[in-house]
Design an enzyme around this catalytic site. Structure first.
Site, PDB file in Angstrom:
ATOM      1  N   GLU A   3      15.486   7.843  81.115  1.00 48.66           N
ATOM      2  CA  GLU A   3      14.604   8.789  81.812  1.00 48.66           C
ATOM      3  C   GLU A   3      14.089   9.847  80.832  1.00 48.66           C
ATOM      4  O   GLU A   3      12.930  10.234  80.852  1.00 48.66           O
ATOM      5  CB  GLU A   3      15.350   9.463  82.969  1.00 48.66           C
ATOM      6  CG  GLU A   3      15.494   8.545  84.177  1.00 48.66           C
ATOM      7  CD  GLU A   3      16.504   9.075  85.186  1.00 48.66           C
ATOM      8  OE1 GLU A   3      16.229   9.003  86.382  1.00 48.66           O
ATOM      9  OE2 GLU A   3      17.584   9.571  84.764  1.00 48.66           O
ATOM     10  N   PHE A   4      15.001  10.281  79.952  1.00 50.21           N
ATOM     11  CA  PHE A   4      14.616  11.283  78.956  1.00 50.21           C
ATOM     12  C   PHE A   4      13.534  10.723  78.026  1.00 50.21           C
ATOM     13  O   PHE A   4      12.516  11.358  77.783  1.00 50.21           O
ATOM     14  CB  PHE A   4      15.851  11.711  78.156  1.00 50.21           C
ATOM     15  CG  PHE A   4      15.555  12.764  77.135  1.00 50.21           C
ATOM     16  CD1 PHE A   4      15.547  14.104  77.480  1.00 50.21           C
ATOM     17  CD2 PHE A   4      15.285  12.419  75.811  1.00 50.21           C
ATOM     18  CE1 PHE A   4      15.260  15.087  76.546  1.00 50.21           C
ATOM     19  CE2 PHE A   4      14.997  13.389  74.870  1.00 50.21           C
ATOM     20  CZ  PHE A   4      14.990  14.730  75.232  1.00 50.21           C
ATOM     21  N   SER A  19       4.055  43.249  42.582  1.00 52.19           N
ATOM     22  CA  SER A  19       5.308  43.266  41.825  1.00 52.19           C
ATOM     23  C   SER A  19       5.181  44.320  40.723  1.00 52.19           C
ATOM     24  O   SER A  19       4.172  45.010  40.621  1.00 52.19           O
ATOM     25  CB  SER A  19       5.598  41.885  41.250  1.00 52.19           C
ATOM     26  OG  SER A  19       4.527  41.517  40.432  1.00 52.19           O
ATOM     27  N   LEU A  20       6.220  44.411  39.918  1.00 58.03           N
ATOM     28  CA  LEU A  20       6.246  45.451  38.888  1.00 58.03           C
ATOM     29  C   LEU A  20       6.208  44.835  37.505  1.00 58.03           C
ATOM     30  O   LEU A  20       6.733  43.740  37.296  1.00 58.03           O
ATOM     31  CB  LEU A  20       7.548  46.248  39.003  1.00 58.03           C
ATOM     32  CG  LEU A  20       7.697  47.151  40.225  1.00 58.03           C
ATOM     33  CD1 LEU A  20       9.102  47.709  40.283  1.00 58.03           C
ATOM     34  CD2 LEU A  20       6.695  48.288  40.146  1.00 58.03           C
ATOM     35  N   GLU A  69      14.708  55.124  40.135  1.00 62.75           N
ATOM     36  CA  GLU A  69      15.437  54.526  41.253  1.00 62.75           C
ATOM     37  C   GLU A  69      16.170  53.290  40.753  1.00 62.75           C
ATOM     38  O   GLU A  69      15.753  52.679  39.776  1.00 62.75           O
ATOM     39  CB  GLU A  69      14.453  54.062  42.339  1.00 62.75           C
ATOM     40  CG  GLU A  69      13.717  55.182  43.010  1.00 62.75           C
ATOM     41  CD  GLU A  69      12.550  54.670  43.851  1.00 62.75           C
ATOM     42  OE1 GLU A  69      12.422  53.448  44.035  1.00 62.75           O
ATOM     43  OE2 GLU A  69      11.777  55.519  44.301  1.00 62.75           O
ATOM     44  N   LYS A  72      16.958  49.463  40.833  1.00 63.20           N
ATOM     45  CA  LYS A  72      16.216  48.287  41.268  1.00 63.20           C
ATOM     46  C   LYS A  72      17.211  47.380  41.992  1.00 63.20           C
ATOM     47  O   LYS A  72      18.073  46.763  41.370  1.00 63.20           O
ATOM     48  CB  LYS A  72      15.602  47.568  40.063  1.00 63.20           C
ATOM     49  CG  LYS A  72      14.676  46.452  40.456  1.00 63.20           C
ATOM     50  CD  LYS A  72      13.889  45.972  39.246  1.00 63.20           C
ATOM     51  CE  LYS A  72      12.866  44.934  39.632  1.00 63.20           C
ATOM     52  NZ  LYS A  72      13.432  43.735  40.236  1.00 63.20           N
ATOM     53  N   ASP A  76      18.751  44.324  43.925  1.00 62.13           N
ATOM     54  CA  ASP A  76      18.507  42.906  43.716  1.00 62.13           C
ATOM     55  C   ASP A  76      18.746  42.111  45.000  1.00 62.13           C
ATOM     56  O   ASP A  76      19.781  41.479  45.178  1.00 62.13           O
ATOM     57  CB  ASP A  76      19.405  42.396  42.589  1.00 62.13           C
ATOM     58  CG  ASP A  76      18.922  41.066  42.058  1.00 62.13           C
ATOM     59  OD1 ASP A  76      17.806  40.654  42.426  1.00 62.13           O
ATOM     60  OD2 ASP A  76      19.659  40.444  41.284  1.00 62.13           O
ATOM     61  N   TYR A 127      12.578  52.090  49.554  1.00 59.01           N
ATOM     62  CA  TYR A 127      12.132  52.752  48.319  1.00 59.01           C
ATOM     63  C   TYR A 127      10.653  53.102  48.327  1.00 59.01           C
ATOM     64  O   TYR A 127      10.109  53.490  47.297  1.00 59.01           O
ATOM     65  CB  TYR A 127      12.460  51.895  47.094  1.00 59.01           C
ATOM     66  CG  TYR A 127      11.931  50.478  47.181  1.00 59.01           C
ATOM     67  CD1 TYR A 127      10.561  50.221  47.139  1.00 59.01           C
ATOM     68  CD2 TYR A 127      12.798  49.396  47.316  1.00 59.01           C
ATOM     69  CE1 TYR A 127      10.068  48.947  47.236  1.00 59.01           C
ATOM     70  CE2 TYR A 127      12.314  48.105  47.411  1.00 59.01           C
ATOM     71  CZ  TYR A 127      10.950  47.889  47.371  1.00 59.01           C
ATOM     72  OH  TYR A 127      10.462  46.619  47.463  1.00 59.01           O
ATOM     73  N   LYS A 184      14.747  46.284  33.094  1.00 56.60           N
ATOM     74  CA  LYS A 184      15.762  45.338  33.565  1.00 56.60           C
ATOM     75  C   LYS A 184      17.021  45.451  32.708  1.00 56.60           C
ATOM     76  O   LYS A 184      16.928  45.532  31.482  1.00 56.60           O
ATOM     77  CB  LYS A 184      15.230  43.895  33.496  1.00 56.60           C
ATOM     78  CG  LYS A 184      13.997  43.649  34.336  1.00 56.60           C
ATOM     79  CD  LYS A 184      14.284  43.415  35.806  1.00 56.60           C
ATOM     80  CE  LYS A 184      14.836  42.052  36.097  1.00 56.60           C
ATOM     81  NZ  LYS A 184      13.918  40.993  36.336  1.00 56.60           N
ATOM     82  N   CYS A 186      35.948   7.301  30.543  1.00 56.56           N
ATOM     83  CA  CYS A 186      36.214   8.133  31.717  1.00 56.56           C
ATOM     84  C   CYS A 186      37.642   8.680  31.639  1.00 56.56           C
ATOM     85  O   CYS A 186      38.589   7.906  31.454  1.00 56.56           O
ATOM     86  CB  CYS A 186      36.036   7.313  32.989  1.00 56.56           C
ATOM     87  SG  CYS A 186      36.502   8.223  34.465  1.00 56.56           S
ATOM     88  N   CYS A 238      39.722   6.920  34.698  1.00 49.44           N
ATOM     89  CA  CYS A 238      40.015   5.494  34.846  1.00 49.44           C
ATOM     90  C   CYS A 238      39.818   4.728  33.538  1.00 49.44           C
ATOM     91  O   CYS A 238      40.045   3.520  33.496  1.00 49.44           O
ATOM     92  CB  CYS A 238      39.162   4.887  35.958  1.00 49.44           C
ATOM     93  SG  CYS A 238      37.418   4.839  35.557  1.00 49.44           S
ATOM     94  N   CYS A 297      30.458   7.650  34.776  1.00 47.74           N
ATOM     95  CA  CYS A 297      31.464   6.589  34.785  1.00 47.74           C
ATOM     96  C   CYS A 297      30.940   5.546  35.765  1.00 47.74           C
ATOM     97  O   CYS A 297      30.718   5.853  36.937  1.00 47.74           O
ATOM     98  CB  CYS A 297      32.809   7.135  35.271  1.00 47.74           C
ATOM     99  SG  CYS A 297      33.930   5.790  35.733  1.00 47.74           S
ATOM    100  N   CYS A 345      37.351   4.184  40.546  1.00 48.70           N
ATOM    101  CA  CYS A 345      37.653   5.419  39.819  1.00 48.70           C
ATOM    102  C   CYS A 345      38.085   6.453  40.874  1.00 48.70           C
ATOM    103  O   CYS A 345      37.297   6.791  41.768  1.00 48.70           O
ATOM    104  CB  CYS A 345      36.409   5.865  39.056  1.00 48.70           C
ATOM    105  SG  CYS A 345      36.647   7.375  38.124  1.00 48.70           S
TER     106      CYS A 345
HETATM  107  S1  IVH Z   1       8.784  49.446  43.916  1.00 49.11           S
HETATM  108  C1  IVH Z   1       4.312  48.137  43.703  1.00 49.11           C
HETATM  109  N1  IVH Z   1      11.319  50.154  43.871  1.00 49.11           N
HETATM  110  O1  IVH Z   1      11.717  44.747  42.856  1.00 49.11           O
HETATM  111  C2  IVH Z   1       5.736  48.242  43.417  1.00 49.11           C
HETATM  112  N2  IVH Z   1      10.795  47.853  43.988  1.00 49.11           N
HETATM  113  O2  IVH Z   1       8.775  43.659  41.415  1.00 49.11           O
HETATM  114  C3  IVH Z   1       6.604  48.077  44.574  1.00 49.11           C
HETATM  115  N3  IVH Z   1      12.764  46.398  44.125  1.00 49.11           N
HETATM  116  O3  IVH Z   1      10.715  42.493  44.779  1.00 49.11           O
HETATM  117  C4  IVH Z   1       8.010  47.927  44.264  1.00 49.11           C
HETATM  118  N4  IVH Z   1      14.275  47.982  44.078  1.00 49.11           N
HETATM  119  O4  IVH Z   1      11.380  44.441  46.297  1.00 49.11           O
HETATM  120  C5  IVH Z   1      10.434  49.135  43.924  1.00 49.11           C
HETATM  121  N5  IVH Z   1      13.512  50.906  43.879  1.00 49.11           N
HETATM  122  C6  IVH Z   1      12.643  49.908  43.917  1.00 49.11           C
HETATM  123  C7  IVH Z   1      13.065  48.577  44.011  1.00 49.11           C
HETATM  124  C8  IVH Z   1      12.101  47.572  44.029  1.00 49.11           C
HETATM  125  C9  IVH Z   1      14.067  46.692  44.155  1.00 49.11           C
HETATM  126  C10 IVH Z   1      12.195  45.042  44.133  1.00 49.11           C
HETATM  127  C11 IVH Z   1      11.011  44.841  45.032  1.00 49.11           C
HETATM  128  C12 IVH Z   1      10.246  43.745  44.348  1.00 49.11           C
HETATM  129  C13 IVH Z   1      10.603  43.899  42.917  1.00 49.11           C
HETATM  130  C14 IVH Z   1       9.456  44.571  42.167  1.00 49.11           C
END
Ligand code: IVH
Length: 674
Positions: A31-32, A79-80, A114, A116, A118, A233, A318, A412, A415, A430, A436
């Site tokens: 039925e399903f 991004s930065l 600040e 960064k 992760d 941030y 970094k 190995c 064996c 192996c 083995c």
């Molecule tokens: S500022 C336009 N501040 O790092 C710049 N980003 O490439 C906006 N991240 O994935 C980013 N800590 O999410 C900023 N204190 C911080 C951060 C930060 C981590 C990350 C952000 C992005 C990467 C920047």
């Protein structure tokens, strides 16, 4: 018709719920199936009613669907620029001062430092003080709406502290957006990985992967249990004079803003901040990978502007990956489930990023030769993105005279069989798959695992014990186990023994495609097994398939085909399959595919840009559901390019050059409607 389709979907969803969730079906399988076929037919006749959440799509595609709505960012998520050198940080500051026409270090350019964090970036939208949307970075222009998951993160306010909005009274509208990072604290990361190890699930390599994986989970209840946190941030849509003021404002509204942030008035202060956190970061509860420097004055930020990819007013310094120097004591070799040999360095224990490292992965013979490793060498170990640290360098100056060079083994270690190396591959194997011991134990572990036969109660220790005592030699022997035999083993009570026997019996209901995956044939993973099962329908048909028949199946290449032929050519494997079949294990059954039509049969379609009516993921599913294939890049084999807004110019140019037909979203939908 739309209503009828919706009604049917609802009815099917209810039956699925009774079946999968409550384990209490209220209608028969036939039925399903009849309901499902009716829905497939109606959807095929009405492509306009396509819905990625239709029950027909549940079995319809192997695509990793995000299932989250794609949302365009109000302001792109950039991004930065990165650097690992303090000199470059100074250069950046000098450039900023010069561009602003300010004398370097005259204290006229303040810099906010600040950490960064992760994790994974997030954009949080509030309207009239309410959290309305949380969107991932995505490609920077559009991201996934993960609001339902983000609502479970306890330090993100669902409502802003309203009276503080008026107190600061700088909100230029009732909409404000915060930018930040979602993180999984170290402690939670370790707890989660320990749990995953117990459940024999793959481990997360680092908290970043764990955080982004968690944010994309379908089940927000699971997200809630993982205890993610956020750090904010950035603030957008608000008028303040400085970045530090807007962070303070955010904090007053209840947003989680780190109190490690500092406003520096000179580049030397910035350097002090960097030097301090270079060490101190090891004591933080969350992962950080650098320091972000931002010009504080929003006016100055505006004057500096952006390059194509990132702001000129900010840069990320970094941290160097941490490394430790220690002695290589010996090299041992592990034999995996597939027979692959992994060399492992045994080290003099050394402290690295908060844990004691005793072993490091050496990957393969080429890596060992490349490092020119000798026993007793002093080596540098580093934790990269992986769980196991690796050796990155040898300190040759400390090599002892007469030290023995590490030469990869040729037999190995388990064996004694001569190892083989497939041309073009880095690993040694192996070839003695059948007898083995670690390979056989590994095969059994894989066979019982959740995504394969899902036989509960048989962890790796129990399997090793049963194997070493001679109770099982291969996967088929599992079906000969009895409560009597099992209960004689120490540590296994009668109840556990009964549970194991029941679980083994229940595995006879596992569908054929998972049985095929469970056999652990080299290169036959879950997706390949599904494709083979739907193409051949039975183990019998698959076992006699010719190379050309195998490679004719979508995504089955020569490597997989050869591996299958080799497997079925071995009488011992055929006997194993026969025995399993004798015990009642399913050896046939096609994977149901929600084929809506064959209108796109034989067409390879590449999608590019953004769309109005459906998301890219939805279009990908639609293409497959109508018999087409999704292509990743424009080539001479591409039949159509489905072009949305903001399509990359390179793709367009290539399509034009190759004469690939370009169609719009509307034309595509009309094509399906025709
Ligand atoms: S500022 C336009 N501040 O790092 C710049 N980003 O490439 C906006 N991240 O994935 C980013 N800590 O999410 C900023 N204190 C911080 C951060 C930060 C981590 C990350 C952000 C992005 C990467 C920047």
């Amino acid at each position: 018709m739309k209503q009828e389709i919706e009604r049917l979907r609802e009815e099917i969803r209810e039956h699925e719920y009774h079946y999968y969730v409550e384990n209490a079906p209220t209608i028969s399988d036939q039925e399903f199936d009849a309901l499902m076929h009716q829905l497939i037919k109606l959807e095929a006749e009405n492509p306009d009613c396509f819905d990625p959440n239709s029950p027909t799509q549940r079995v319809g595609s192997d695509l990793a669907l995000s299932d989250f709505e794609q949302v365009e960012h109000r302001y792109p998520m950039l991004s930065l620029g990165n650097t690992y050198s303090e000199g470059e940080v100074r250069d950046w500051y000098s450039r900023v001062c010069k561009d602003l026409g300010v004398v370097n270090d005259s204290q006229l350019v303040e810099v906010v430092c600040e950490l960064k964090f992760d994790g994974t970036s997030i954009s949080l939208w509030y309207e009239d003080g309410d959290l309305v949307r949380a969107v991932t970075r995505g490609d920077g222009v559009r991201g996934d709406d993960v609001t339902r998951n983000v609502r479970t993160i306890k330090n993100i306010p669902l409502k802003l502290i309203q009276n503080n909005i008026s107190q600061f009274s700088t909100l230029n509208s009732h909409n404000v957006e915060f930018r930040g990072e979602i993180l999984l604290p170290w402690k939670e990361f370790e707890r989660l990985n320990a749990e995953r190890e117990r459940n024999e699930e793959p481990l997360f390599a680092n908290p970043r992967n764990a955080a982004s994986g968690t944010l994309k989970l379908q089940n927000s209840r699971t997200v809630a249990k993982r205890n993610l946190i956020a750090q904010v941030y950035g603030v957008l849509g608000v008028e303040q004079n400085t970045h530090s003021d807007s962070l303070q404002w955010a904090k007053a509204l209840g947003m989680p803003v780190s109190d490690t942030t500092r406003v520096c008035k000179s580049i030397d202060e910035v350097m002090e901040f960097i030097a301090y956190w270079n060490d101190e970061r090891k004591n933080l509860p969350v992962a950080t990978d650098g320091i972000v420097l931002k010009v504080n004055s929003l006016n100055q930020q505006k004057n500096l502007g952006f390059t194509a990819k990132s702001p000129r007013w900010a840069i990320a310094y970094k941290f160097q990956a941490e490394r430790a120097l220690t002695r290589l004591n010996s090299v041992s070799y592990q034999v995996g489930r597939t027979g692959a040999i992994t060399p492992v360095a045994n080290l003099e224990p050394v402290q690295l990023s908060g844990t004691i490292v005793k072993r490091a992965s050496l990957h393969n013979a080429d890596i060992i030769a490349g490092l020119d490793l000798h026993i007793g060498d002093m080596v540098y170990v580093e934790k990269g993105g992986e769980i196991i640290p690796k050796i990155t360098e040898v300190d040759n100056s400390q090599r002892q005279e007469g030290a023995e060079r590490v030469i990869f083994i040729d037999k190995c270690p388990e064996c004694g069989t001569e190892l083989v190396r497939v041309e073009g591959e880095a690993a040694h194997y192996c070839p003695n798959e059948i007898s083995c011991p670690p390979q056989q134990k590994g095969k059994i572990e894989h066979f019982v695992s959740r995504k394969a036969m899902n036989i509960d109660g048989l962890g790796s220790e129990t399997i090793a014990m049963l194997y070493d005592r001679g109770l099982i030699h291969d996967v088929a022997d599992l079906y000969t186990l009895t409560v009597g035999k099992l209960a004689r083993m120490e540590r296994l009570g009668e109840k556990s023994a009964q549970n194991i026997v029941d679980a083994v019996k229940k595995s006879c209901e596992v569908p054929f495609e998972r049985v095929l995956f469970a056999l652990g044939i080299r290169y036959v993973g879950e997706t390949v097994a599904k494709k083979l099962a739907s193409a051949f329908g039975s183990m019998q048909a698959l076992s006699v398939a010719k190379r050309e028949e195998l490679t004719a199946v979508d995504e089955i290449g020569e490597r997989i085909a050869d591996s299958l032929i080799l497997y079925f050519d071995d009488m011992r494997n055929m006997q194993l399959v026969e025995r399993l079949q004798g015990f009642g294990v399913k050896m046939e059954g096609r994977v149901a595919r929600a084929e809506l039509s064959n209108k796109l049969d034989g067409l390879t379609i590449v999608i590019s840009g953004t769309f109005e009516h459906h998301s890219r993921d939805e279009y990908k599913v639609m293409i497959e559901a109508h018999g087409g294939k999704n292509g990743s890049g424009v080539t001479s084999k591409t039949s159509l390019l489905l072009a949305g807004a903001n399509m990359g110019p390179a793709k367009l140019e290539k399509a034009e050059k190759l004469g690939v037909k370009i169609i719009s979203e509307t034309e595509f939908l009309e094509m399906l409607n025709a």
